[in-house]
Motif scaffolding. Structure first.
Motif, PDB file in Angstrom:
ATOM      1  N   ILE A   1      -9.784  -4.201  21.363  1.00 51.64           N
ATOM      2  CA  ILE A   1     -11.033  -3.236  21.188  1.00 51.64           C
ATOM      3  C   ILE A   1     -11.304  -3.954  23.150  1.00 51.64           C
ATOM      4  O   ILE A   1     -11.707  -4.786  23.133  1.00 51.64           O
ATOM      5  CB  ILE A   1     -12.227  -3.523  20.640  1.00 51.64           C
ATOM      6  CG1 ILE A   1     -11.682  -3.361  18.917  1.00 51.64           C
ATOM      7  CG2 ILE A   1     -13.129  -2.253  20.824  1.00 51.64           C
ATOM      8  CD1 ILE A   1     -12.210  -3.216  18.635  1.00 51.64           C
ATOM      9  N   LEU A   2     -11.279  -3.211  24.290  1.00 50.22           N
ATOM     10  CA  LEU A   2     -11.439  -3.699  25.588  1.00 50.22           C
ATOM     11  C   LEU A   2     -13.056  -3.011  26.040  1.00 50.22           C
ATOM     12  O   LEU A   2     -12.603  -1.895  25.900  1.00 50.22           O
ATOM     13  CB  LEU A   2     -10.654  -3.352  26.390  1.00 50.22           C
ATOM     14  CG  LEU A   2     -10.351  -3.476  28.068  1.00 50.22           C
ATOM     15  CD1 LEU A   2     -11.640  -4.895  28.255  1.00 50.22           C
ATOM     16  CD2 LEU A   2     -10.093  -2.682  28.602  1.00 50.22           C
TER      17      LEU A   2
ATOM     18  N   LEU B   1     -11.778 -12.219  20.700  1.00 50.99           N
ATOM     19  CA  LEU B   1     -11.661 -11.377  19.299  1.00 50.99           C
ATOM     20  C   LEU B   1     -11.491 -10.119  19.396  1.00 50.99           C
ATOM     21  O   LEU B   1     -10.903  -9.792  18.707  1.00 50.99           O
ATOM     22  CB  LEU B   1     -13.323 -12.478  18.388  1.00 50.99           C
ATOM     23  CG  LEU B   1     -13.170 -13.606  18.369  1.00 50.99           C
ATOM     24  CD1 LEU B   1     -14.615 -13.810  17.155  1.00 50.99           C
ATOM     25  CD2 LEU B   1     -11.452 -14.144  17.143  1.00 50.99           C
ATOM     26  N   CYS B   2     -12.495  -9.307  20.373  1.00 51.13           N
ATOM     27  CA  CYS B   2     -12.570  -8.175  20.772  1.00 51.13           C
ATOM     28  C   CYS B   2     -11.090  -7.433  20.806  1.00 51.13           C
ATOM     29  O   CYS B   2     -10.572  -6.795  20.733  1.00 51.13           O
ATOM     30  CB  CYS B   2     -13.707  -7.700  21.060  1.00 51.13           C
ATOM     31  SG  CYS B   2     -15.678  -7.851  20.669  1.00 51.13           S
ATOM     32  N   TRP B   3     -11.385  -7.552  22.014  1.00 49.28           N
ATOM     33  CA  TRP B   3      -9.744  -7.108  22.913  1.00 49.28           C
ATOM     34  C   TRP B   3      -9.003  -8.497  22.829  1.00 49.28           C
ATOM     35  O   TRP B   3      -7.466  -7.377  22.916  1.00 49.28           O
ATOM     36  CB  TRP B   3     -10.595  -7.639  24.466  1.00 49.28           C
ATOM     37  CG  TRP B   3      -9.447  -7.091  25.993  1.00 49.28           C
ATOM     38  CD1 TRP B   3      -8.548  -6.245  25.714  1.00 49.28           C
ATOM     39  CD2 TRP B   3      -9.187  -7.775  26.692  1.00 49.28           C
ATOM     40  NE1 TRP B   3      -7.883  -5.655  27.090  1.00 49.28           N
ATOM     41  CE2 TRP B   3      -8.022  -6.801  27.144  1.00 49.28           C
ATOM     42  CE3 TRP B   3      -9.570  -8.820  27.751  1.00 49.28           C
ATOM     43  CZ2 TRP B   3      -7.425  -6.854  28.562  1.00 49.28           C
ATOM     44  CZ3 TRP B   3      -8.787  -9.311  28.546  1.00 49.28           C
ATOM     45  CH2 TRP B   3      -8.308  -8.151  29.624  1.00 49.28           C
TER      46      TRP B   3
ATOM     47  N   ILE C   1     -15.798  -2.480  13.248  1.00 43.46           N
ATOM     48  CA  ILE C   1     -16.919  -2.421  14.081  1.00 43.46           C
ATOM     49  C   ILE C   1     -17.736  -3.723  13.513  1.00 43.46           C
ATOM     50  O   ILE C   1     -18.249  -4.472  14.996  1.00 43.46           O
ATOM     51  CB  ILE C   1     -17.610  -1.707  13.031  1.00 43.46           C
ATOM     52  CG1 ILE C   1     -17.627  -0.371  13.158  1.00 43.46           C
ATOM     53  CG2 ILE C   1     -19.075  -1.914  12.903  1.00 43.46           C
ATOM     54  CD1 ILE C   1     -17.613   0.219  11.930  1.00 43.46           C
ATOM     55  N   PHE C   2     -16.797  -4.194  12.327  1.00 46.98           N
ATOM     56  CA  PHE C   2     -17.324  -5.882  12.468  1.00 46.98           C
ATOM     57  C   PHE C   2     -17.034  -6.882  13.531  1.00 46.98           C
ATOM     58  O   PHE C   2     -17.771  -8.209  14.374  1.00 46.98           O
ATOM     59  CB  PHE C   2     -16.905  -6.625  11.405  1.00 46.98           C
ATOM     60  CG  PHE C   2     -17.472  -8.044  10.848  1.00 46.98           C
ATOM     61  CD1 PHE C   2     -18.213  -8.366  10.077  1.00 46.98           C
ATOM     62  CD2 PHE C   2     -16.135  -8.841  11.257  1.00 46.98           C
ATOM     63  CE1 PHE C   2     -18.295  -9.980  10.310  1.00 46.98           C
ATOM     64  CE2 PHE C   2     -16.196 -10.298  11.049  1.00 46.98           C
ATOM     65  CZ  PHE C   2     -17.491 -10.441  10.387  1.00 46.98           C
ATOM     66  N   VAL C   3     -15.992  -6.321  14.389  1.00 46.53           N
ATOM     67  CA  VAL C   3     -15.826  -7.806  15.132  1.00 46.53           C
ATOM     68  C   VAL C   3     -16.309  -7.196  16.865  1.00 46.53           C
ATOM     69  O   VAL C   3     -16.592  -8.683  17.382  1.00 46.53           O
ATOM     70  CB  VAL C   3     -14.059  -7.913  15.404  1.00 46.53           C
ATOM     71  CG1 VAL C   3     -13.279  -6.806  16.541  1.00 46.53           C
ATOM     72  CG2 VAL C   3     -13.426  -9.201  15.953  1.00 46.53           C
ATOM     73  N   PHE C   4     -16.308  -5.872  16.623  1.00 45.39           N
ATOM     74  CA  PHE C   4     -17.474  -5.828  17.864  1.00 45.39           C
ATOM     75  C   PHE C   4     -18.978  -6.040  17.803  1.00 45.39           C
ATOM     76  O   PHE C   4     -19.271  -6.522  18.831  1.00 45.39           O
ATOM     77  CB  PHE C   4     -17.735  -4.305  18.133  1.00 45.39           C
ATOM     78  CG  PHE C   4     -18.008  -3.327  19.014  1.00 45.39           C
ATOM     79  CD1 PHE C   4     -17.302  -4.352  20.302  1.00 45.39           C
ATOM     80  CD2 PHE C   4     -18.738  -3.186  19.043  1.00 45.39           C
ATOM     81  CE1 PHE C   4     -18.327  -3.441  21.348  1.00 45.39           C
ATOM     82  CE2 PHE C   4     -19.796  -2.116  20.620  1.00 45.39           C
ATOM     83  CZ  PHE C   4     -19.633  -2.936  21.382  1.00 45.39           C
ATOM     84  N   CYS C   5     -19.074  -5.933  16.422  1.00 40.07           N
ATOM     85  CA  CYS C   5     -20.565  -6.490  16.286  1.00 40.07           C
ATOM     86  C   CYS C   5     -20.557  -8.449  16.557  1.00 40.07           C
ATOM     87  O   CYS C   5     -21.494  -9.218  17.248  1.00 40.07           O
ATOM     88  CB  CYS C   5     -21.325  -6.568  15.021  1.00 40.07           C
ATOM     89  SG  CYS C   5     -21.597  -4.663  14.814  1.00 40.07           S
TER      90      CYS C   5
END
Length: 379
Positions: free
Chosen positions: A63-64, A56-58, A252-256
């Motif tokens: 977002i790596l 989801l993040c990367w 921020i949401f997907v990182f959480c």
């Protein structure tokens, strides 16, 4: 005539993939492996939580993060604190200078339980903390970075630095965290002995059920409008921002979410293995977690699970058979997969296996001879 895009949670091929994985996890592995090996694969599945979050993040959001071990470790330490307190009753620690506190605190001459350990006497609070502590920590990092539009390689380096800092902090505060040894000698969960073979088998199935819950959550996010926005941000971030969306909030949401998945995996790891140490928090394990995702396919949540299983199985096999060369073998496996299959195992399935399955499904049953056809029609 045009048709509207499908809003179904699963396509036919995706549903088949989920069923196949469920059969492997809940039927084939338990029937084929003894308790020791099944427990090993249960440990491998805990890493799959991190890999799914990285998809989801990367894979979706671009977002790596090279610091997912931080959230894996925080979730694991929260669970380990509860289990350690349960194992440190005054009766079990009567030989210590200060009965009723964990043994490593007594060794480091602490005479009272720290205040921030006290809430972990409660199992309900522990379950809440397993998710809340890593999510709050990831939220702080996300706000600090994404609000300032820090991304790409800079974000990856910062998360790597965070992993190194937390590892140093855990090791340095030996009296409060167990130091380099971590929190060990975990025995029971609400009076249930987690060290027995039957307990390990039950925990394996609990682990699998929770993994599929995370997979369904990830699939829902991918199929939702949020999932489409994440992909758009990955490919054309400025265009999404100019369209009126707050890109930082989505990141921020997907990182959480990725942190929450990793934390659940860490908590299950502690239950499955029976300890937690800083060796699962630092830079090296965090990079290994990215490798799981890359080998499985950073665009596929199911591929991430297979990647975690394959890499860890190879790591165990190489280390058992070639103790001096296992790192070289693992590195060669990673390089070979990435060079031959840039999209990982999921790319192999999509390009090689799925077309053949579709071809077989489209192929009807063989035609009956004319005489048999007439008899069938008459009946």
């Amino acid at each position: 005539m045009t048709t509207a895009p499908s809003n179904r949670l699963f396509t036919k091929s995706e549903a088949i993939g989920f069923v196949i994985l469920a059969v492997i996890v809940f039927a084939i592995l338990p029937l084929a492996l003894d308790t020791f090996r099944l427990n090993l694969f249960g440990k491998y599945l805990t890493y799959a939580f991190v890999a799914v979050g990285l998809v989801l993040c990367w894979g979706a959001g671009g977002i790596l993060s090279l610091g997912q071990g931080v959230f894996f470790g925080l979730g694991g330490y929260c669970m380990a604190m509860y289990l350690k307190l349960e194992a440190s009753t005054p009766e079990n620690t009567s030989i210590q200078s200060t009965p009723g506190i964990p043994d490593f605190m007594d060794w480091n001459q602490l005479t009272a339980l720290p205040w921030w350990w006290e809430p972990f006497h409660s199992f309900s609070f522990t379950l809440f903390a397993v998710i809340a502590v890593p999510v709050v920590f990831s939220f702080i990092i996300g706000v600090a970075m994404f609000r300032r539009r820090v991304g790409g390689v800079y974000f990856a380096i910062i998360t790597q630095a965070v992993a190194a800092i937390l590892t140093i902090l855990i090791i340095g505060q030996q009296g409060f965290t167990g130091g380099v040894n971590g929190i060990t000698d975990l025995r029971t969960l609400k009076g249930w002995d987690i060290r027995t073979d039957s307990a390990k088998e039950i925990l394996y199935f609990v682990n699998g059920i929770m993994l599929f819950a995370c997979l369904l959550t990830a699939q829902f996010i991918r199929k939702s409008k949020l999932g489409r926005l994440l992909i758009a941000m990955r490919d054309q971030e400025d265009r999404v921002r100019f369209s009126g969306y707050d890109v930082a909030n989505f990141k921020i949401f997907v990182f959480c979410i990725g942190a929450a998945f990793a934390a659940i995996g860490g908590a299950m790891f502690t239950l499955q293995v029976g300890f937690m140490s800083p060796s699962f928090v630092g830079i090296v394990p965090s990079i290994e977690m990215v490798i799981f995702c890359a080998v499985g396919g950073r665009l596929s949540i199911l591929g991430a699970v297979y990647g975690a299983l394959l890499v860890n199985w190879a790591k165990t096999t190489f280390s058992e058979s070639f103790p001096e060369l296992w790192l070289l073998g693992l590195g060669a496996l990673f390089i070979a997969v990435v060079m031959a299959f840039p999209d990982g195992l999921a790319g192999v399935y999509t390009d090689k296996i799925a077309p053949r399955i579709r071809k077989l499904l489209k192929r009807g049953p063989p035609a009956l001879p004319a005489a048999n056809a007439q008899e069938t029609a008459a009946e």
